[in-house]
Design a protein around this motif. Sequence first.
Motif, PDB file in Angstrom:
ATOM      1  N   PHE A  58     -13.981   5.179   1.432  1.00 23.12           N
ATOM      2  CA  PHE A  58     -13.656   6.809   1.915  1.00 23.12           C
ATOM      3  C   PHE A  58     -14.058   7.673   0.355  1.00 23.12           C
ATOM      4  CE2 PHE A  58     -11.907  10.352   0.386  1.00 23.12           C
ATOM      5  CZ  PHE A  58     -12.416  10.996   1.666  1.00 23.12           C
ATOM      6  N   MET A 103      -3.139   8.591   1.345  1.00 21.70           N
ATOM      7  CA  MET A 103      -4.349   8.220   2.180  1.00 21.70           C
ATOM      8  C   MET A 103      -3.979   6.512   1.617  1.00 21.70           C
ATOM      9  SD  MET A 103      -6.798  11.200   0.420  1.00 21.70           S
ATOM     10  CE  MET A 103      -8.659   9.885   1.028  1.00 21.70           C
ATOM     11  N   THR A 148      -4.288  -5.957   5.838  1.00 19.06           N
ATOM     12  CA  THR A 148      -4.237  -4.746   6.592  1.00 19.06           C
ATOM     13  C   THR A 148      -3.190  -4.212   6.360  1.00 19.06           C
ATOM     14  OG1 THR A 148      -4.093  -5.038   8.915  1.00 19.06           O
ATOM     15  CG2 THR A 148      -6.142  -4.020   8.113  1.00 19.06           C
ATOM     16  N   TYR A 202       1.208  -1.469  -0.408  1.00 23.04           N
ATOM     17  CA  TYR A 202       0.282  -0.330  -0.278  1.00 23.04           C
ATOM     18  C   TYR A 202       0.891   1.088  -0.301  1.00 23.04           C
ATOM     19  CZ  TYR A 202      -4.287  -2.889   1.397  1.00 23.04           C
ATOM     20  OH  TYR A 202      -5.194  -3.871   1.660  1.00 23.04           O
ATOM     21  N   CYS A 203       1.657   1.026   1.018  1.00 16.52           N
ATOM     22  CA  CYS A 203       3.033   2.765   0.732  1.00 16.52           C
ATOM     23  C   CYS A 203       4.354   2.149   0.194  1.00 16.52           C
ATOM     24  CB  CYS A 203       3.798   2.228   2.164  1.00 16.52           C
ATOM     25  SG  CYS A 203       2.129   2.550   3.629  1.00 16.52           S
ATOM     26  N   HIS A 254      -2.162   4.556   4.571  1.00 17.08           N
ATOM     27  CA  HIS A 254      -2.963   4.911   5.030  1.00 17.08           C
ATOM     28  C   HIS A 254      -4.429   4.080   6.170  1.00 17.08           C
ATOM     29  CE1 HIS A 254       0.464   7.767   6.032  1.00 17.08           C
ATOM     30  NE2 HIS A 254       0.685   7.325   7.224  1.00 17.08           N
ATOM     31  N   LEU A 255      -5.159   4.328   4.937  1.00 17.61           N
ATOM     32  CA  LEU A 255      -6.665   3.997   4.886  1.00 17.61           C
ATOM     33  C   LEU A 255      -6.168   2.404   4.202  1.00 17.61           C
ATOM     34  CD1 LEU A 255      -8.455   7.497   3.710  1.00 17.61           C
ATOM     35  CD2 LEU A 255      -8.515   6.062   5.936  1.00 17.61           C
ATOM     36  N   LYS A 256      -5.191   2.116   3.242  1.00  9.95           N
ATOM     37  CA  LYS A 256      -5.652   0.961   2.846  1.00  9.95           C
ATOM     38  C   LYS A 256      -6.507   0.188   1.732  1.00  9.95           C
ATOM     39  CE  LYS A 256      -2.472  -0.934   6.326  1.00  9.95           C
ATOM     40  NZ  LYS A 256      -1.935   0.337   7.204  1.00  9.95           N
ATOM     41  N   GLY A 262      -9.141   0.232   2.219  1.00  6.71           N
ATOM     42  CA  GLY A 262     -10.687   1.492   3.123  1.00  6.71           C
ATOM     43  C   GLY A 262     -10.365   3.103   2.639  1.00  6.71           C
ATOM     44  N   LEU A 263      -9.369   3.076   1.127  1.00  3.77           N
ATOM     45  CA  LEU A 263     -10.147   4.474   0.589  1.00  3.77           C
ATOM     46  C   LEU A 263     -11.144   4.065  -0.564  1.00  3.77           C
ATOM     47  CD1 LEU A 263      -8.168   6.953  -0.768  1.00  3.77           C
ATOM     48  CD2 LEU A 263      -7.069   5.525  -1.797  1.00  3.77           C
TER      49      LEU A 263
END
Length: 521
Positions: A458, A447, A375, A74-75, A450-452, A454-455
């Motif tokens: 969002f 985002m 996650t 994710y990062c 951090h939100l993974k 979940g973005l």
Amino acid sequence: MPAVGGIGPGTGKEYPGNLTPYVLVTCIVAAMGGLIFGYDIGISGGVTTMTPFLQKFFPSVWRKKEADKTKNQYCQYDSQTLTMFTSSLYLAALLASLVASTVTRKLGRKLSMLFGGLLFFAGALINGFAKAVWMLIVGRILLGFGVGFANQSVPLYLSEMAPYRYRGALNIGFQLSITVGILIANVLNYFFNKIEGGWGWRLSLGGAMVPALIITVGSLILPDTPNSMIERGQTEEAKAKLKRIRGVDDVDEEFRDLVAASDASKLVEHPWGNLLQRKYRPHLTMAILIPFFQQLTGINVIMFYAPVLFNTIGFKDDAALMSAVIIGAVNVGATLVSIYGVDKWGRRFLFLEGGVQMLICQAVVAACIGARFGTNGDPGDLPKWYAVVVVLFICIYVAGFAWSWGPLGWLVPSEIFPLEIRSAAQSINVSVNMLFTFAVAQVFLTMLCHLKFGLFLFFAFFVLIMSIFVYFFLPETKGIPIEEMNRVWKTHWYWSRFVEDRDYPNGGMEMSKGGQGPKNV
């Protein structure tokens, strides 16, 4: 994007005029202005996955991506410098759009389009030969200035040239041009990435000179619009031009109304102050919320970063770029659906259907990515069926956007602003759009980190909110002449409290000779 108009369905009469080959060719050439915006959206996401490009300009991102394959997927692209490369263009476009409205009004639509093409060409040239990050950023800012001028002038030009009955379809021609630009950029990225020696990214970035030349040359050969000529005092030439555009000699009524509208607009001294009046509350609300919501559908995240996104969820570089090509093709096809249906099915139907479609797809994509990546961002080996499912639902999501919020996010605001506030309201519309395009592009990769997964939830939340907003607060504007548009507010359950009969005593602005109102300029 003010729209040219006539008397539409529901008033019992129409302006004479046809969709002549002359107008059709003119509008196609002008719509090519959207290529520069679309090409840039498609190209910038693609080059940021190219290893030689990352090694040269963003080595920390490349090291994070390549050195330790066990790190959180994710990062891997989380870099403020990298996102500034992409998003600086939209901040520049925001500033340019404010200047461009004055240039477009006082010097004509063609000159504004010429400025847009030249600035974009200069930016592409600098990016193609970039040696350092600062050159990339300077090039992006010049590209942004070009986009700001083009986005202000091209849709206005199209709307003024188009006969009333084809206003929706020809206006969306600009959006179609943007989607074609995105598709071309994705295809070029795919092939340029295969070039030996690792300099393909220079061709991708420098290739923006081609659409820049198209709009630059186009602006020199296109005729000016009658509206623009009247604004600058060239009334006799404007009448002759109107006859040629409409393909008939009987243009007296439309010409009188265009002159009346121009005269009326010159009497407005403080359009920015006028916007704050109570009777313009519905218009100001739409000028802010429609572009705000358009960006929070999450579409620009998909389009800017489709290759990065697919790379992040486990596709290799080539596969990621190919997936972006598929998305680009879907985008073009779905925009054609919008051109066909916008004047048949209505704006609200497309908004609501597209909203439901995007909401479902975002939930499914979030579930797919969450199930595999969890996650910690470590998916292990991804099966082929999984990749197919993710790409499929992202394509269905893009289709939903491309026939709803994509074109309508620009078309609907262009229809609802009364003449006396149109320039100021349109500047707010473009500025809000670019501001939130910049904001979303700048924070997306952080985002995602951090939100993974979940973005996607969002953005799905905002799609739900905007669909509810459209259902309750946006009236249908299909088939209603712009000068009579206030009637949709006067009969609306909520907005009627802000708009009173005395605000528009004759259904719009003061009526001109023969009882017909000033038409849309």
